[in-house]
Design a protein around this motif. Structure first.
Motif, PDB file in Angstrom:
ATOM      1  N   MET A   1      -4.093  -4.814   8.930  1.00 36.21           N
ATOM      2  CA  MET A   1      -3.561  -3.308   8.319  1.00 36.21           C
ATOM      3  C   MET A   1      -2.279  -2.977   9.009  1.00 36.21           C
ATOM      4  O   MET A   1      -1.237  -3.755  10.313  1.00 36.21           O
ATOM      5  N   ARG A   2      -1.045  -3.523   8.136  1.00 39.49           N
ATOM      6  CA  ARG A   2       0.273  -3.075   8.559  1.00 39.49           C
ATOM      7  C   ARG A   2       0.848  -1.918   9.026  1.00 39.49           C
ATOM      8  O   ARG A   2       0.278  -1.535   7.273  1.00 39.49           O
ATOM      9  N   ILE A   3       2.099  -1.923   9.569  1.00 37.89           N
ATOM     10  CA  ILE A   3       2.506  -0.085   9.527  1.00 37.89           C
ATOM     11  C   ILE A   3       4.388  -0.530   8.806  1.00 37.89           C
ATOM     12  O   ILE A   3       4.505  -1.086   8.693  1.00 37.89           O
ATOM     13  N   ASP A   4       4.517   0.284   7.780  1.00 35.34           N
ATOM     14  CA  ASP A   4       5.923   0.098   7.155  1.00 35.34           C
ATOM     15  C   ASP A   4       6.721   1.183   7.382  1.00 35.34           C
ATOM     16  O   ASP A   4       6.323   2.253   7.082  1.00 35.34           O
ATOM     17  N   GLN A   5       7.692   0.892   8.553  1.00 34.74           N
ATOM     18  CA  GLN A   5       8.435   1.883   9.052  1.00 34.74           C
ATOM     19  C   GLN A   5       9.137   2.536   7.714  1.00 34.74           C
ATOM     20  O   GLN A   5       9.732   3.848   7.678  1.00 34.74           O
ATOM     21  N   ASP A   6       9.455   1.602   7.028  1.00 34.96           N
ATOM     22  CA  ASP A   6      10.589   1.822   5.992  1.00 34.96           C
ATOM     23  C   ASP A   6      10.396   2.557   4.435  1.00 34.96           C
ATOM     24  O   ASP A   6      11.287   2.629   4.289  1.00 34.96           O
ATOM     25  N   SER A   7       9.023   2.808   4.681  1.00 34.39           N
ATOM     26  CA  SER A   7       8.202   3.454   3.755  1.00 34.39           C
ATOM     27  C   SER A   7       8.296   4.961   4.020  1.00 34.39           C
ATOM     28  O   SER A   7       8.948   5.427   4.906  1.00 34.39           O
ATOM     29  N   ASP A   8       8.468   5.665   2.858  1.00 34.84           N
ATOM     30  CA  ASP A   8       8.587   7.049   2.548  1.00 34.84           C
ATOM     31  C   ASP A   8       7.420   7.545   2.991  1.00 34.84           C
ATOM     32  O   ASP A   8       7.145   8.603   3.755  1.00 34.84           O
ATOM     33  N   VAL A   9       6.220   7.058   2.684  1.00 33.44           N
ATOM     34  CA  VAL A   9       4.817   7.767   3.558  1.00 33.44           C
ATOM     35  C   VAL A   9       4.553   7.356   4.759  1.00 33.44           C
ATOM     36  O   VAL A   9       5.514   6.451   5.674  1.00 33.44           O
ATOM     37  N   PRO A  10       4.907   8.452   5.436  1.00 29.90           N
ATOM     38  CA  PRO A  10       4.699   8.882   7.402  1.00 29.90           C
ATOM     39  C   PRO A  10       3.454   7.364   7.141  1.00 29.90           C
ATOM     40  O   PRO A  10       2.397   7.965   7.002  1.00 29.90           O
ATOM     41  N   PRO A  11       3.599   7.630   8.930  1.00 26.15           N
ATOM     42  CA  PRO A  11       2.412   5.852   9.656  1.00 26.15           C
ATOM     43  C   PRO A  11       0.584   7.091   9.125  1.00 26.15           C
ATOM     44  O   PRO A  11       0.123   6.485   8.965  1.00 26.15           O
ATOM     45  N   TYR A  12       0.883   8.155   9.866  1.00 23.01           N
ATOM     46  CA  TYR A  12      -0.573   8.321   9.560  1.00 23.01           C
ATOM     47  C   TYR A  12      -0.930   8.770   8.560  1.00 23.01           C
ATOM     48  O   TYR A  12      -2.541   8.076   8.420  1.00 23.01           O
ATOM     49  N   GLU A  13       0.352   8.604   7.103  1.00 23.87           N
ATOM     50  CA  GLU A  13      -0.543   8.616   5.831  1.00 23.87           C
ATOM     51  C   GLU A  13      -0.729   7.291   5.640  1.00 23.87           C
ATOM     52  O   GLU A  13      -2.406   7.273   4.787  1.00 23.87           O
ATOM     53  N   GLN A  14      -0.492   6.374   6.385  1.00 20.55           N
ATOM     54  CA  GLN A  14       0.216   4.793   5.960  1.00 20.55           C
ATOM     55  C   GLN A  14      -1.750   4.666   6.551  1.00 20.55           C
ATOM     56  O   GLN A  14      -2.772   3.709   5.841  1.00 20.55           O
ATOM     57  N   VAL A  15      -2.567   4.802   7.564  1.00 19.88           N
ATOM     58  CA  VAL A  15      -3.405   4.672   8.192  1.00 19.88           C
ATOM     59  C   VAL A  15      -4.502   4.921   7.882  1.00 19.88           C
ATOM     60  O   VAL A  15      -5.565   3.895   7.659  1.00 19.88           O
ATOM     61  N   ARG A  16      -4.718   6.394   6.736  1.00 17.94           N
ATOM     62  CA  ARG A  16      -5.603   7.189   6.515  1.00 17.94           C
ATOM     63  C   ARG A  16      -5.997   6.308   5.126  1.00 17.94           C
ATOM     64  O   ARG A  16      -7.160   6.210   5.149  1.00 17.94           O
ATOM     65  N   LEU A  17      -4.616   6.163   4.500  1.00 16.36           N
ATOM     66  CA  LEU A  17      -4.863   5.491   3.314  1.00 16.36           C
ATOM     67  C   LEU A  17      -5.319   3.968   3.551  1.00 16.36           C
ATOM     68  O   LEU A  17      -6.175   4.021   2.298  1.00 16.36           O
ATOM     69  N   HIS A  18      -5.112   3.637   3.795  1.00 16.65           N
ATOM     70  CA  HIS A  18      -5.379   2.112   4.267  1.00 16.65           C
ATOM     71  C   HIS A  18      -7.465   2.548   4.774  1.00 16.65           C
ATOM     72  O   HIS A  18      -8.044   1.310   4.106  1.00 16.65           O
ATOM     73  N   PHE A  19      -7.487   3.385   5.998  1.00  5.14           N
ATOM     74  CA  PHE A  19      -9.083   3.554   5.546  1.00  5.14           C
ATOM     75  C   PHE A  19      -9.606   4.103   4.234  1.00  5.14           C
ATOM     76  O   PHE A  19     -10.738   3.373   4.652  1.00  5.14           O
ATOM     77  N   ALA A  20      -9.121   4.779   4.330  1.00  3.67           N
ATOM     78  CA  ALA A  20      -9.792   5.644   2.969  1.00  3.67           C
ATOM     79  C   ALA A  20     -10.336   4.374   1.471  1.00  3.67           C
ATOM     80  O   ALA A  20     -10.802   3.974   1.095  1.00  3.67           O
ATOM     81  N   GLN A  21      -9.130   3.491   1.801  1.00  6.96           N
ATOM     82  CA  GLN A  21      -9.153   2.678   0.641  1.00  6.96           C
ATOM     83  C   GLN A  21      -9.903   1.335   0.695  1.00  6.96           C
ATOM     84  O   GLN A  21     -11.310   0.962  -0.277  1.00  6.96           O
ATOM     85  N   ALA A  22     -10.185   1.432   1.455  1.00  5.79           N
ATOM     86  CA  ALA A  22     -11.240   0.177   2.238  1.00  5.79           C
ATOM     87  C   ALA A  22     -12.699   0.792   2.410  1.00  5.79           C
ATOM     88  O   ALA A  22     -13.244   0.336   1.856  1.00  5.79           O
ATOM     89  N   ILE A  23     -12.920   2.587   2.645  1.00  5.70           N
ATOM     90  CA  ILE A  23     -14.272   2.638   2.820  1.00  5.70           C
ATOM     91  C   ILE A  23     -14.423   2.440   1.276  1.00  5.70           C
ATOM     92  O   ILE A  23     -15.960   2.564   1.094  1.00  5.70           O
ATOM     93  N   ALA A  24     -13.846   3.657   0.328  1.00  9.25           N
ATOM     94  CA  ALA A  24     -13.932   2.898  -1.235  1.00  9.25           C
ATOM     95  C   ALA A  24     -14.322   1.758  -2.253  1.00  9.25           C
ATOM     96  O   ALA A  24     -15.252   2.165  -2.668  1.00  9.25           O
ATOM     97  N   ALA A  25     -13.596   1.080  -1.291  1.00  8.38           N
ATOM     98  CA  ALA A  25     -14.240  -0.526  -2.175  1.00  8.38           C
ATOM     99  C   ALA A  25     -15.231  -1.135  -1.314  1.00  8.38           C
ATOM    100  O   ALA A  25     -15.608  -1.988  -1.788  1.00  8.38           O
ATOM    101  N   ARG A  26     -15.899  -0.068  -0.456  1.00 10.46           N
ATOM    102  CA  ARG A  26     -16.861  -0.969   0.079  1.00 10.46           C
ATOM    103  C   ARG A  26     -16.595  -1.673   1.008  1.00 10.46           C
ATOM    104  O   ARG A  26     -17.908  -2.593   1.533  1.00 10.46           O
TER     105      ARG A  26
END
Length: 116
Positions: A1-26
């Motif tokens: 997992m990598r955090i894009d510091q230049d993204s408009d998406v806050p870091p906590y949301e990037q972390v949450r989204l990464h895990f949510a997608q990984a769980i959804a994709a099994r």
């Protein structure tokens, strides 16, 4: 997992989204253990509270559960939630077909609903 510091998406949301997608994709199966908050924060160069917020939101969504000293693991409730969504999608598809929507129209309605 990598955090894009230049993204408009806050870091906590990037972390949450990464895990949510990984769980959804099994990619992370039920029972898989997530890194500790402190370890992940150190690995990603984030504040502990940032990762803790992401984990808290994952837990509130039922995707993970915290088991005290045993750590945070992927919850079976997340799998059941996915099954609920699949059932709802099938029901929606049947209704959309019944009222004569094209696939593109039905998908556009879903996209709009997800943007809310």
């Amino acid at each position: 997992m990598r955090i894009d510091q230049d993204s408009d998406v806050p870091p906590y949301e990037q972390v949450r989204l990464h895990f949510a997608q990984a769980i959804a994709a099994r990619e992370l199966p039920v029972g898989a253990k997530l890194p500790t908050v402190r370890a992940l924060a150190a690995d990603l160069g984030l504040a502990v509270n940032t990762v803790a917020r992401a984990y808290r939101e994952l837990e509130e969504a039922g995707l993970v559960e915290t088991r005290g000293r045993a750590g945070t693991v992927v919850s079976a409730a997340g799998d059941r939630g996915r099954e609920r969504v699949v059932r709802a999608a099938r029901a929606y598809a049947a209704t959309a077909t019944e009222v004569g929507l094209t696939a593109d129209e039905a998908l556009e309605i879903i996209r709009a609903a997800l943007m809310v």
